[in-house]
Design a protein around this motif. Sequence first.
Motif, short mmCIF file in Angstrom:
data_model
loop_
_atom_site.label_atom_id
_atom_site.label_comp_id
_atom_site.label_asym_id
_atom_site.label_seq_id
_atom_site.Cartn_x
_atom_site.Cartn_y
_atom_site.Cartn_z
N GLU A 24 0.83 -1.75 0.01
CA GLU A 24 0.10 0.15 -0.23
C GLU A 24 0.89 1.32 0.44
OE1 GLU A 24 -2.49 -0.32 3.20
OE2 GLU A 24 -4.03 -1.92 2.44
N PRO A 26 0.34 5.72 1.09
CA PRO A 26 -0.27 7.12 0.51
C PRO A 26 -0.17 7.92 0.30
CG PRO A 26 1.38 6.32 2.88
CD PRO A 26 1.00 5.36 1.76
N TYR A 27 -1.02 8.99 -0.55
CA TYR A 27 -0.63 9.78 -1.40
C TYR A 27 0.25 10.62 -1.12
CZ TYR A 27 -1.28 14.30 -4.67
OH TYR A 27 -0.51 15.25 -4.65
N TYR A 96 -5.81 11.30 -2.75
CA TYR A 96 -6.61 10.62 -2.34
C TYR A 96 -6.30 10.55 -0.71
CZ TYR A 96 -3.09 7.14 -2.78
OH TYR A 96 -1.85 6.75 -2.94
N ARG A 97 -7.38 9.83 -0.13
CA ARG A 97 -6.76 9.92 1.76
C ARG A 97 -7.05 8.46 1.83
NH1 ARG A 97 -12.60 13.22 3.72
NH2 ARG A 97 -12.33 15.01 2.95
N GLY A 98 -5.92 8.53 2.96
CA GLY A 98 -5.48 7.32 3.30
C GLY A 98 -4.31 6.27 2.60
N SER A 99 -4.67 5.05 2.69
CA SER A 99 -3.48 4.16 2.00
C SER A 99 -4.65 3.88 0.28
CB SER A 99 -2.64 3.25 2.28
OG SER A 99 -2.04 4.86 3.59
N LYS A 100 -3.69 3.38 -0.10
CA LYS A 100 -4.70 2.55 -1.07
C LYS A 100 -3.34 1.44 -1.88
CE LYS A 100 -7.77 5.48 -4.03
NZ LYS A 100 -7.89 6.05 -5.74
#
Length: 249
Positions: A24, A26-27, A96-100
Amino acid sequence: LIQHIRTTYTDTRARLLPLLISGEIPYDLLWTLFKPNTFAYTTCPGTKKQRCIKYDFGEERSTADGVVYFHIKGRYIDFDGKVFGEVPVDTGILKYRGSKPINSLDVFPLRYHENADQVRTELAMCGRKFRSVKSIQHLQYSGTAFQVVRGEPVAMSISSRIIIDAAQFRKINPNYTRPSLIKAANRGHDSNPINLWFDDDGPPPSSNVVKVKADVDVDMQGEEHLIMCSPTVLGYSLNDKLWRKYPVW
């Protein structure tokens, strides 16, 4: 210098490594994910087929209406009708928010693809096919082709004899613009897509017309350059009497 970097980025490394292990990002740590001269995986906006570009640099930017995104500058290989060479390309990742998950991003390093080796093999095959059909040819085609209207790809079904001719395409369509590689996103409740290829309040920059950086001998360079080849060729449908971009595979 190395010791200074290690000391300065101790907290960043401590935060980043567990994220990378879990796949993952985060932005605010996207800049750590990409390295210059490495392959970035994405998809062609017109055909939706997989493709790779070579990453040069990235930075945070904003569109004319204030949408924040991580801008990516890269390059790929195309043919302008005269020279086979590297072409600059711009794409990006919306904030984007959080992690992807890394492999869910619109653009991400090829090494994080779950089938990276298979993708490299398939893109090399596509590159060989592009190399074989890039010059003027008369072919039968049945499938989807597209053109770019106001920066966005518009697809249509084609079943016709076609002429592949990049030089004539650019002569007939001197202001033709390339679509953004970034997938469309909505402005809140607005249904109009965000175009990160160029600012909405101005005309397309002249760089939208292919400019060759340097002549490339793909036969000598092998897979490294083959997987960077354009996934589309420029041609004319004899039945429809229209210029379109046609998928190589």
